[in-house]
Every structure is written in C-alpha cells, then in structure tokens.
Design a protein around this motif. Structure first.
Motif, PDB file in Angstrom:
ATOM      1  N   SER A  69      22.955  33.721 -36.797  1.00 58.54           N
ATOM      2  CA  SER A  69      21.259  34.205 -35.996  1.00 58.54           C
ATOM      3  C   SER A  69      19.955  33.724 -35.070  1.00 58.54           C
ATOM      4  O   SER A  69      19.299  34.758 -34.620  1.00 58.54           O
ATOM      5  CB  SER A  69      19.659  34.038 -37.807  1.00 58.54           C
ATOM      6  OG  SER A  69      20.295  34.389 -38.835  1.00 58.54           O
TER       7      SER A  69
ATOM      8  N   LEU B 188      14.923  38.037 -35.486  1.00 59.02           N
ATOM      9  CA  LEU B 188      15.679  37.603 -36.061  1.00 59.02           C
ATOM     10  C   LEU B 188      14.743  36.242 -36.543  1.00 59.02           C
ATOM     11  O   LEU B 188      15.503  35.073 -35.445  1.00 59.02           O
ATOM     12  CB  LEU B 188      17.458  37.539 -36.860  1.00 59.02           C
ATOM     13  CG  LEU B 188      17.786  36.712 -38.092  1.00 59.02           C
ATOM     14  CD1 LEU B 188      17.108  38.304 -39.001  1.00 59.02           C
ATOM     15  CD2 LEU B 188      19.763  37.364 -37.856  1.00 59.02           C
TER      16      LEU B 188
ATOM     17  N   ALA C 173      15.627  32.053 -37.518  1.00 51.77           N
ATOM     18  CA  ALA C 173      16.531  31.587 -37.608  1.00 51.77           C
ATOM     19  C   ALA C 173      16.658  29.163 -37.681  1.00 51.77           C
ATOM     20  O   ALA C 173      15.706  29.689 -37.419  1.00 51.77           O
ATOM     21  CB  ALA C 173      17.739  31.393 -36.203  1.00 51.77           C
TER      22      ALA C 173
ATOM     23  N   ARG D  52      17.836  44.053 -40.118  1.00 47.77           N
ATOM     24  CA  ARG D  52      17.622  42.439 -39.592  1.00 47.77           C
ATOM     25  C   ARG D  52      15.948  42.272 -40.604  1.00 47.77           C
ATOM     26  O   ARG D  52      15.668  41.313 -40.733  1.00 47.77           O
ATOM     27  CB  ARG D  52      16.735  43.221 -38.210  1.00 47.77           C
ATOM     28  CG  ARG D  52      16.405  41.776 -37.229  1.00 47.77           C
ATOM     29  CD  ARG D  52      16.485  41.987 -35.704  1.00 47.77           C
ATOM     30  NE  ARG D  52      15.730  43.016 -35.733  1.00 47.77           N
ATOM     31  CZ  ARG D  52      16.350  43.678 -34.739  1.00 47.77           C
ATOM     32  NH1 ARG D  52      17.654  44.273 -34.767  1.00 47.77           N
ATOM     33  NH2 ARG D  52      16.032  45.005 -34.668  1.00 47.77           N
TER      34      ARG D  52
END
Length: 167
Positions: free
Chosen positions: A52, A58, A60, A142
């Motif tokens: 990620s 995104l 992570a 996503r």
C-alpha cells in the motif's frame, strides 16, 4: 533509511495502524532500493516497491513492502549475508505466504521494511505487481480496498495476522 527510523515510517510488530498516503514514502523506497541494488543487484532479477505504501491515495501501514525477484529456482540463500549487512533480519521462507521474508527495524520490534524474495516465475511475483498496478489505475478498486483496510484495522488493531488474512 539507515539504522534510525525516519519520521514517516515505522510500526510496532503485531500492531495495525493506517496512515494517509505520504508522498515521501516513494523517496524512502528509492533510497532503500539504491542500497539494495548496490548490495544484491547482481543476485536478483528485479526490485519493486509493492504494498500500500506504493499506491498514491491509499492509506497504508507505515512499513515499506519491497519485493525482489529471484532468478532461476528462486534460492534466497545468497541474499542472506548481504542483506544482514544492510541491517535486515532473516525471518525465513514463508512459501506461498510472502516468499522468503527479511525485515528491517528501526528499534527492536519496530518494523520499517518488509522485503519479500520470491522467484520471478512464482505467481506471487505477478500478484505483487498486478495488484499494485490495478490499485494505482482504478480509483474505484482503490476506494473499496481502502474501506476494507480501515474496517479491518479497526477490528484488529493488535492482530496484524488477522488483519492481513482479512485483506
């Protein structure tokens, strides 16, 4: 990334904490990849930023995931000494669950890098790259994956194994 943990990266073992994507993760990867190329570049077929932290927009866990493609039969043995010289800890071969894993810590049990060594012809290699590339190009995928990650992170704050299995 030497021995110290740069501010934007690091997570205590077994815990799950998601952060909004940070552009500096790409630079941290680039610096670590340069070190890897110097130490093991002649032993591997490719080095890629996966996971990620490699996908803009995104959320992570603040741990870099790096995959290296092993040529031929996929023997990670020759990587052990040079990677230990870079501060990596050999965690052994997890087979189809991530390949041969090496970790780098900034302090005991604070992970900054997970390095997965897999044979270039192993389906995991294509899986790492294919999933990363699909997430990079498909905003809907996503967004759905980000929501799944957030939900799992809430449910499994101190159980990274269950969090990972849920993904």
């Amino acid at each position: 990334m030497g021995e110290a943990c740069p501010e934007p990266i690091g997570l205590r073992r077994h815990t799950v904490r998601l952060e909004a994507h940070r552009p500096e993760w790409a630079g941290l990867y680039a610096r670590e990849a340069a070190r890897l190329r110097e130490a093991i570049g002649d032993l591997v077929a490719d080095i890629q930023h996966v996971g990620s932290t490699s996908v803009p927009e995104l959320p992570a866990k603040p741990v870099l995931d790096i995959a290296v493609a092993l040529p031929g039969g996929g023997d990670a043995g020759p990587l052990i000494r040079p990677l230990e010289g870079l501060g990596y800890i050999n965690r052994g071969d997890a087979g189809a669950d991530g390949g041969h894993l090496f970790i780098k810590e900034s302090a005991p049990d604070v992970r900054v890098v997970h390095l997965h060594a897999v044979a270039r012809d192993d389906p995991q290699w294509q899986g790492y790259l294919g999933f990363r590339d699909a997430l990079r190009r498909d905003a809907g995928l996503r967004a759905r994956y980000a929501e799944l990650k957030r939900s799992l992170a809430e449910d499994f704050q101190n159980d990274r194994r269950s969090y990972t299995a849920g993904k």
